[in-house]
Design an enzyme around this catalytic site. Structure first.
Site, PDB file in Angstrom:
ATOM      1  CB  CYS A  32      -1.077  -0.028   1.360  1.00 33.07           C
ATOM      2  SG  CYS A  32      -1.873   1.411   1.545  1.00 33.07           S
ATOM      3  CB  CYS A  35       0.290   1.826   3.998  1.00 32.33           C
ATOM      4  SG  CYS A  35      -1.363   1.223   3.883  1.00 32.33           S
TER       5      CYS A  35
END
Length: 107
Positions: A32, A35
Site C-alpha cells: 500500500c 500506507c
C-alpha cells in the site's frame, strides 16, 4: 519501515484492548503506497505524544482476523482505541496536521 510496535491477531487484545492509555492502530499492508507515506507521520506523532498515546501497526495481510473484526476495507486506516473500544477513526493518508486535529482529544 517504522519504529512503531507491530501487533498481531494474537497480541491485539493485550497490546491494544487492555492498554492503560489510548492506542493508535495503523492498519496497513506492505503493498500500500499511501500506507508507506503515512508511516513516518505516525512515527512523528508517536515520538511527540508518547506520554499520552501508544502508536502500533497491524499488517492486515498477515493478521486478517483483527482486520475483519473491525471491518477494515480501506487502508491505511487509523483507529484510536480507548478502554478496549474504538474511540476515533481516520481513513486514508492525511497530513500530520489533519491527523493531529482529528485525534486532538487523545494527544
Amino acid at each position: 519501515m517504522s519504529d512503531a510496535k507491530e501487533v498481531t491477531d494474537s497480541s491485539f487484545e493485550a497490546d491494544v484492548l487492555n492498554a492503560s492509555k489510548p492506542v493508535m492502530v495503523d492498519f496497513w499492508a506492505e503493498w500500500c503506497g499511501p500506507c508507506r507515506k503515512l508511516s513516518p507521520i505516525l512515527d512523528d506523532i508517536a515520538s511527540e505524544h508518547a506520554d499520552k498515546i501508544d502508536v502500533v501497526k497491524l499488517n492486515v495481510d498477515d493478521n486478517p482476523a483483527t482486520a475483519a473484526k473491525y471491518g477494515i476495507t480501506s487502508i491505511p486506516a487509523v483507529y484510536v482505541f480507548q478502554d478496549g473500544e474504538v474511540a476515533a477513526t481516520s481513513i486514508g493518508a492525511k497530513p500530520k496536521q489533519v491527523l493531529e486535529q482529528e485525534f486532538a482529544q487523545f494527544l
